[in-house]
Motif scaffolding. Structure first.
Motif, PDB file in Angstrom:
ATOM      1  N   ASP A 113       0.899  -1.215   0.010  1.00 19.35           N
ATOM      2  CA  ASP A 113      -0.015   0.012   0.014  1.00 19.35           C
ATOM      3  C   ASP A 113       0.834   1.259   0.069  1.00 19.35           C
ATOM      4  OD1 ASP A 113      -0.832  -0.605   3.335  1.00 19.35           O
ATOM      5  OD2 ASP A 113       0.985   0.059   2.702  1.00 19.35           O
ATOM      6  N   GLN A 114       0.209   2.330   0.001  1.00 14.57           N
ATOM      7  CA  GLN A 114       0.883   3.672  -0.135  1.00 14.57           C
ATOM      8  C   GLN A 114       0.121   4.677   0.319  1.00 14.57           C
ATOM      9  OE1 GLN A 114       2.347   3.205  -3.937  1.00 14.57           O
ATOM     10  NE2 GLN A 114       1.587   5.261  -4.698  1.00 14.57           N
ATOM     11  N   ILE A 115       0.605   5.922   0.770  1.00 14.22           N
ATOM     12  CA  ILE A 115      -0.175   7.055   1.403  1.00 14.22           C
ATOM     13  C   ILE A 115       0.688   8.371   0.874  1.00 14.22           C
ATOM     14  CG2 ILE A 115       1.123   7.191   3.448  1.00 14.22           C
ATOM     15  CD1 ILE A 115      -1.367   7.828   4.927  1.00 14.22           C
ATOM     16  N   PHE A 116      -0.421   9.098   0.411  1.00 16.70           N
ATOM     17  CA  PHE A 116      -0.007  10.276  -0.215  1.00 16.70           C
ATOM     18  C   PHE A 116       0.318  11.476   0.784  1.00 16.70           C
ATOM     19  CE2 PHE A 116      -0.167   8.798  -4.539  1.00 16.70           C
ATOM     20  CZ  PHE A 116      -1.202   7.808  -4.323  1.00 16.70           C
ATOM     21  N   PRO A 117       0.825  12.504   0.501  1.00 14.62           N
ATOM     22  CA  PRO A 117       1.013  13.571   1.451  1.00 14.62           C
ATOM     23  C   PRO A 117      -0.462  14.164   1.825  1.00 14.62           C
ATOM     24  CG  PRO A 117       2.649  13.816  -0.287  1.00 14.62           C
ATOM     25  CD  PRO A 117       1.842  12.819  -0.936  1.00 14.62           C
ATOM     26  N   THR A 118      -1.535  14.016   1.135  1.00 16.76           N
ATOM     27  CA  THR A 118      -2.723  14.351   1.263  1.00 16.76           C
ATOM     28  C   THR A 118      -3.500  13.488   2.443  1.00 16.76           C
ATOM     29  OG1 THR A 118      -3.597  13.239  -0.520  1.00 16.76           O
ATOM     30  CG2 THR A 118      -3.193  15.346  -0.912  1.00 16.76           C
ATOM     31  N   PHE A 133      -5.963  -3.780   6.045  1.00 18.21           N
ATOM     32  CA  PHE A 133      -4.749  -3.108   6.373  1.00 18.21           C
ATOM     33  C   PHE A 133      -5.142  -1.838   6.283  1.00 18.21           C
ATOM     34  CE2 PHE A 133      -1.130  -6.217   5.290  1.00 18.21           C
ATOM     35  CZ  PHE A 133      -1.729  -7.251   6.033  1.00 18.21           C
ATOM     36  N   THR A 134      -4.658  -0.886   7.018  1.00 22.17           N
ATOM     37  CA  THR A 134      -4.847   0.480   7.051  1.00 22.17           C
ATOM     38  C   THR A 134      -3.338   1.328   7.247  1.00 22.17           C
ATOM     39  OG1 THR A 134      -6.978   0.573   8.047  1.00 22.17           O
ATOM     40  CG2 THR A 134      -5.885   2.616   8.039  1.00 22.17           C
ATOM     41  N   ILE A 135      -2.955   2.035   6.189  1.00 25.14           N
ATOM     42  CA  ILE A 135      -1.830   2.720   6.428  1.00 25.14           C
ATOM     43  C   ILE A 135      -2.046   4.065   6.854  1.00 25.14           C
ATOM     44  CG2 ILE A 135      -1.791   3.510   3.988  1.00 25.14           C
ATOM     45  CD1 ILE A 135       1.388   3.418   3.794  1.00 25.14           C
ATOM     46  N   SER A 136      -1.199   4.873   7.752  1.00 23.35           N
ATOM     47  CA  SER A 136      -1.368   6.205   8.319  1.00 23.35           C
ATOM     48  C   SER A 136       0.096   6.710   8.365  1.00 23.35           C
ATOM     49  CB  SER A 136      -2.138   6.025   9.589  1.00 23.35           C
ATOM     50  OG  SER A 136      -1.497   5.278  10.550  1.00 23.35           O
ATOM     51  N   ARG A 137       0.023   7.962   8.615  1.00 24.11           N
ATOM     52  CA  ARG A 137       1.188   8.847   8.851  1.00 24.11           C
ATOM     53  C   ARG A 137       1.107   9.745   9.918  1.00 24.11           C
ATOM     54  NH1 ARG A 137       2.374  10.769   3.141  1.00 24.11           N
ATOM     55  NH2 ARG A 137       4.062  11.620   4.057  1.00 24.11           N
ATOM     56  N   TYR A 164       2.829   4.219   9.699  1.00 27.29           N
ATOM     57  CA  TYR A 164       2.213   3.011  10.412  1.00 27.29           C
ATOM     58  C   TYR A 164       1.392   2.103   9.564  1.00 27.29           C
ATOM     59  CZ  TYR A 164       3.002   6.109  14.325  1.00 27.29           C
ATOM     60  OH  TYR A 164       3.427   6.870  15.241  1.00 27.29           O
ATOM     61  N   LEU A 165       1.293   0.715  10.014  1.00 33.00           N
ATOM     62  CA  LEU A 165       0.676  -0.049   9.050  1.00 33.00           C
ATOM     63  C   LEU A 165      -0.308  -0.767  10.163  1.00 33.00           C
ATOM     64  CD1 LEU A 165      -0.425  -1.216   6.369  1.00 33.00           C
ATOM     65  CD2 LEU A 165       1.726  -3.079   6.656  1.00 33.00           C
ATOM     66  N   GLN A 166      -1.496  -0.630  10.187  1.00 28.19           N
ATOM     67  CA  GLN A 166      -2.701  -1.423  11.018  1.00 28.19           C
ATOM     68  C   GLN A 166      -3.011  -2.584  10.166  1.00 28.19           C
ATOM     69  OE1 GLN A 166      -3.343  -1.009  14.292  1.00 28.19           O
ATOM     70  NE2 GLN A 166      -4.282  -3.029  13.963  1.00 28.19           N
ATOM     71  N   MET A 167      -2.636  -3.704  10.675  1.00 27.43           N
ATOM     72  CA  MET A 167      -3.133  -4.982   9.911  1.00 27.43           C
ATOM     73  C   MET A 167      -4.019  -5.705  10.965  1.00 27.43           C
ATOM     74  SD  MET A 167       0.547  -6.042   8.544  1.00 27.43           S
ATOM     75  CE  MET A 167       1.196  -6.744  10.133  1.00 27.43           C
TER      76      MET A 167
END
Length: 116
Positions: free
Chosen positions: A49-54, A67-71, A79-82
């Protein structure tokens, strides 16, 4: 010098959860897309997965809705919540600025093992 340090892996039973962290140094993550990748034994490394600056994110079909990616830009950490983990999620997990072929060195990764 860019450095990425992953942590939070471990052994978990199927259906369980884990939260991975990736601390970046040498650059400010707020300005970049950040991603997670994984490599299972005997397999090629794959994008997760990937997360953008937005703050928006995209996911591989195999992990979407689990899964949830966050910053946290202030902590320069992603972070990666699995959740709802499956045996096929077993792999070493890495973070990196996409693409995988980019110039950043890979970190040591963190091992996730899903087994009963």
């Amino acid at each position: 010098q860019v450095q990425l340090v992953e942590s939070g892996g471990g052994l978990v039973q199927p259906g369980g959860s884990l939260r991975l962290s990736c601390v970046a140094s040498g650059f400010a993550i707020r300005n970049y897309v950040m991603g997670w990748y994984r490599q299972a034994s005997g397999h090629e490394r794959e994008w997760v997965d990937q997360i953008f600056p937005t703050g928006s994110a995209i996911y591989a079909d195999s992990v979407r809705d689990r899964f949830t990616i966050s910053r946290d830009n202030d902590k320069n950490t992603i972070y990666l919540q699995m959740d709802s983990l499956k045996p096929e999620d077993t792999a070493v997990y890495y973070c990196k600025r996409p693409p995988a072929s980019g110039s950043d060195s890979w970190g040591q990764g963190t091992q996730v093992t899903v087994s009963s």
